[in-house]
Design a protein around this motif. Structure first.
Motif, PDB file in Angstrom:
ATOM      1  N   GLU A 318       0.835  -1.199   0.000  1.00  0.00           N
ATOM      2  CA  GLU A 318       0.000   0.000   0.000  1.00  0.00           C
ATOM      3  C   GLU A 318       0.871   1.251   0.000  1.00  0.00           C
ATOM      4  OE1 GLU A 318      -3.429   2.049   2.779  1.00  0.00           O
ATOM      5  OE2 GLU A 318      -3.428  -0.131   2.473  1.00  0.00           O
ATOM      6  N   GLN A 319       1.956   1.211   0.746  1.00  0.00           N
ATOM      7  CA  GLN A 319       2.891   2.336   0.771  1.00  0.00           C
ATOM      8  C   GLN A 319       3.447   2.594  -0.626  1.00  0.00           C
ATOM      9  OE1 GLN A 319       6.779   1.454   2.345  1.00  0.00           O
ATOM     10  NE2 GLN A 319       6.864   3.391   3.463  1.00  0.00           N
ATOM     11  N   ALA A 320       3.795   1.521  -1.337  1.00  0.00           N
ATOM     12  CA  ALA A 320       4.348   1.660  -2.685  1.00  0.00           C
ATOM     13  C   ALA A 320       3.320   2.232  -3.643  1.00  0.00           C
ATOM     14  CB  ALA A 320       4.846   0.301  -3.183  1.00  0.00           C
ATOM     15  N   ASP A 321       2.078   1.774  -3.528  1.00  0.00           N
ATOM     16  CA  ASP A 321       1.015   2.329  -4.368  1.00  0.00           C
ATOM     17  C   ASP A 321       0.862   3.826  -4.138  1.00  0.00           C
ATOM     18  OD1 ASP A 321       0.392  -0.064  -5.592  1.00  0.00           O
ATOM     19  OD2 ASP A 321      -1.192  -0.576  -4.162  1.00  0.00           O
ATOM     20  N   ARG A 322       0.850   4.203  -2.865  1.00  0.00           N
ATOM     21  CA  ARG A 322       0.692   5.615  -2.524  1.00  0.00           C
ATOM     22  C   ARG A 322       1.853   6.435  -3.106  1.00  0.00           C
ATOM     23  NH1 ARG A 322       0.664   4.950   2.448  1.00  0.00           N
ATOM     24  NH2 ARG A 322      -1.588   4.875   2.766  1.00  0.00           N
ATOM     25  N   TRP A 323       3.044   5.916  -2.957  1.00  0.00           N
ATOM     26  CA  TRP A 323       4.246   6.605  -3.447  1.00  0.00           C
ATOM     27  C   TRP A 323       4.199   6.750  -4.964  1.00  0.00           C
ATOM     28  CZ3 TRP A 323       8.426   3.868  -6.010  1.00  0.00           C
ATOM     29  CH2 TRP A 323       9.569   4.640  -6.205  1.00  0.00           C
ATOM     30  N   LEU A 324       3.811   5.685  -5.661  1.00  0.00           N
ATOM     31  CA  LEU A 324       3.718   5.744  -7.117  1.00  0.00           C
ATOM     32  C   LEU A 324       2.652   6.738  -7.567  1.00  0.00           C
ATOM     33  CD1 LEU A 324       4.065   1.932  -7.880  1.00  0.00           C
ATOM     34  CD2 LEU A 324       5.556   3.706  -8.815  1.00  0.00           C
ATOM     35  N   LEU A 325       1.503   6.657  -6.935  1.00  0.00           N
ATOM     36  CA  LEU A 325       0.410   7.556  -7.306  1.00  0.00           C
ATOM     37  C   LEU A 325       0.786   9.019  -7.104  1.00  0.00           C
ATOM     38  CD1 LEU A 325      -2.543   5.543  -5.746  1.00  0.00           C
ATOM     39  CD2 LEU A 325      -2.206   5.989  -8.181  1.00  0.00           C
ATOM     40  N   GLN A 326       1.367   9.305  -5.982  1.00  0.00           N
ATOM     41  CA  GLN A 326       1.721  10.694  -5.683  1.00  0.00           C
ATOM     42  C   GLN A 326       2.788  11.228  -6.620  1.00  0.00           C
ATOM     43  OE1 GLN A 326       2.740  10.429  -1.521  1.00  0.00           O
ATOM     44  NE2 GLN A 326       0.636  10.750  -0.840  1.00  0.00           N
ATOM     45  N   ASN A 327       3.743  10.379  -6.996  1.00  0.00           N
ATOM     46  CA  ASN A 327       4.868  10.846  -7.806  1.00  0.00           C
ATOM     47  C   ASN A 327       4.615  10.773  -9.304  1.00  0.00           C
ATOM     48  OD1 ASN A 327       7.467  11.463  -6.079  1.00  0.00           O
ATOM     49  ND2 ASN A 327       6.404   9.770  -5.066  1.00  0.00           N
ATOM     50  N   LEU A 328       3.555  10.073  -9.712  1.00  0.00           N
ATOM     51  CA  LEU A 328       3.240   9.986 -11.130  1.00  0.00           C
ATOM     52  C   LEU A 328       1.947  10.708 -11.483  1.00  0.00           C
ATOM     53  CD1 LEU A 328       4.205   6.278 -11.944  1.00  0.00           C
ATOM     54  CD2 LEU A 328       5.537   8.363 -12.312  1.00  0.00           C
ATOM     55  N   ALA A 329       1.347  11.379 -10.530  1.00  0.00           N
ATOM     56  CA  ALA A 329       0.088  12.076 -10.790  1.00  0.00           C
ATOM     57  C   ALA A 329       0.245  13.190 -11.810  1.00  0.00           C
ATOM     58  CB  ALA A 329      -0.481  12.634  -9.486  1.00  0.00           C
TER      59      ALA A 329
END
Length: 364
Positions: A318-329
């Protein structure tokens, strides 16, 4: 020209903490430019020379974040540009045919002395070690044309005229898989080092606190330039899923035509089982001296797409998903193997960003 980006030393307390894990560094670290690219302290000595390094029109660069299919792509490009000379490729270490530009930046002066001392009884190995340890720009100047150069530096830290003069193949990989692979490589090399557990390493990595990080900024720089005629952007996952098609793409980019039989021979040579047993690929400068940690994974490990799932617990997923979403938005970059680990956005994640990313991936 002067080096245009700000270089800042990492806070001493944080540097000391990191050096307990990254045992190959004995002085400290720096962060470079707006993205804060993380590099050993020694980079300060070479930044300007690398940035001003003369580029030749017949140069071919492979640029990647570490463990993103670099070696695979190097071997492919060298063979394409050398008329599929498999005999020479099998006899000559890849590091000699396709040198690593900034290798010396990663080797602390204390370890440089050890490497030279440990190889002095073998003239051939000593010569290879001395060549590898040359400052980056000097090393590049000594390579005869046509040059083949590997770099893990982001494009913004390489010469500004690179893409207008030479060919560059950039390879990107799902950051979670790249992280697992880089973790094992760092533990293998005494000149790097890594925490004993992957979770600690991962939490440093997503803070941009590992060599060449932040990984997503690194990849996004190249992604923005993917339409440049001298840049070919490919994914590791495409190499793995459809090697023949990727070979054709790279060959077209380099102006090479291949027969079906030649593609089959390349696929056989580059197949993972053959590749991991290829001594010319796996012959490392550190392999015959006491710089490899016994019991760690080999240089060519598994090459598995999605293997990160074996290392991430539910919290990390879940942490990785959040990190990816925030940085690729703010980007339309997507990784072929990316599948969100959860269906409903967790607390604290902007649902609009989630839907934005899913839409970009055709997952909405």
């Amino acid at each position: 020209m002067a080096f245009p980006l700000h270089i800042q030393n990492v806070d001493e307390d944080l540097a000391q903490e990191l050096m307990e894990h990254y045992t190959g560094e004995l002085t400290g670290f720096v962060r470079v430019g707006p993205s804060g690219y993380f590099l050993p302290h020694k980079y300060k000595e070479q930044a300007k020379d690398i940035y001003n390094m003369p580029i030749r029109s017949d140069d071919t660069f492979v640029v990647t974040y570490p463990r993103s299919g670099t070696t695979w792509t190097q071997e492919l490009i060298w063979l394409l540009k050398n008329n599929l000379d498999f005999d020479t490729a099998k006899k000559t270490p890849l590091g000699n045919r396709f040198p690593y530009l900034e290798f010396s930046v990663l080797v602390h002066p204390v370890y440089e002395k050890f490497m030279i001392e440990e190889n002095k009884e073998s003239p051939a190995r000593l010569s290879s070690v001395q060549a590898a340890l040359l400052p980056s720009a000097q090393k590049a100047a000594n390579i005869p044309s046509p040059r083949f150069i590997k770099s893990h530096l982001p494009l913004s830290l390489l010469p500004p005229g690179l893409l207008d003069t030479a060919k560059v193949v950039y390879v990107a990989r799902d950051p979670r898989d790249a992280a697992v692979s880089h973790y094992h490589l760092s533990r293998l090399y005494r000149i790097q080092g890594a925490p004993k557990d992957f979770k600690t390493y991962w939490n440093y990595l997503i803070r941009g606190l590992h060599h060449f990080a932040p990984i997503l900024d690194h990849i996004k720089e190249a992604w923005k330039l993917r339409e440049h005629p001298n840049l070919l952007f490919i994914f590791y996952e495409d190499l793995s899923k459809d090697l023949p098609a990727t070979i054709r793409r790279v060959a077209k980019f380099l102006g090479k035509q291949l027969t079906k039989d030649q593609i089959l021979k390349l696929c056989d040579h580059l197949s993972f089982n053959n590749f991991k047993d290829n001594s010319a690929v796996n012959e490392m400068l550190l392999g015959k001296i006491d710089f490899l940690v016994k019991g760690e994974a080999p240089f060519i490990r598994k090459g598995k797409v999605g293997g990160w799932r074996d290392y991430f617990d539910a919290e990390m997923m879940e942490q990785a998903d959040r990190w990816l979403l925030q940085n690729l938005a703010d980007s339309d970059l997507r990784f072929p193997s990316w599948d969100l680990s959860y269906k409903t956005p967790s607390k604290g994640i902007n649902a609009i960003n989630v839907e934005y990313i899913r839409a970009k991936q055709g997952r909405d």
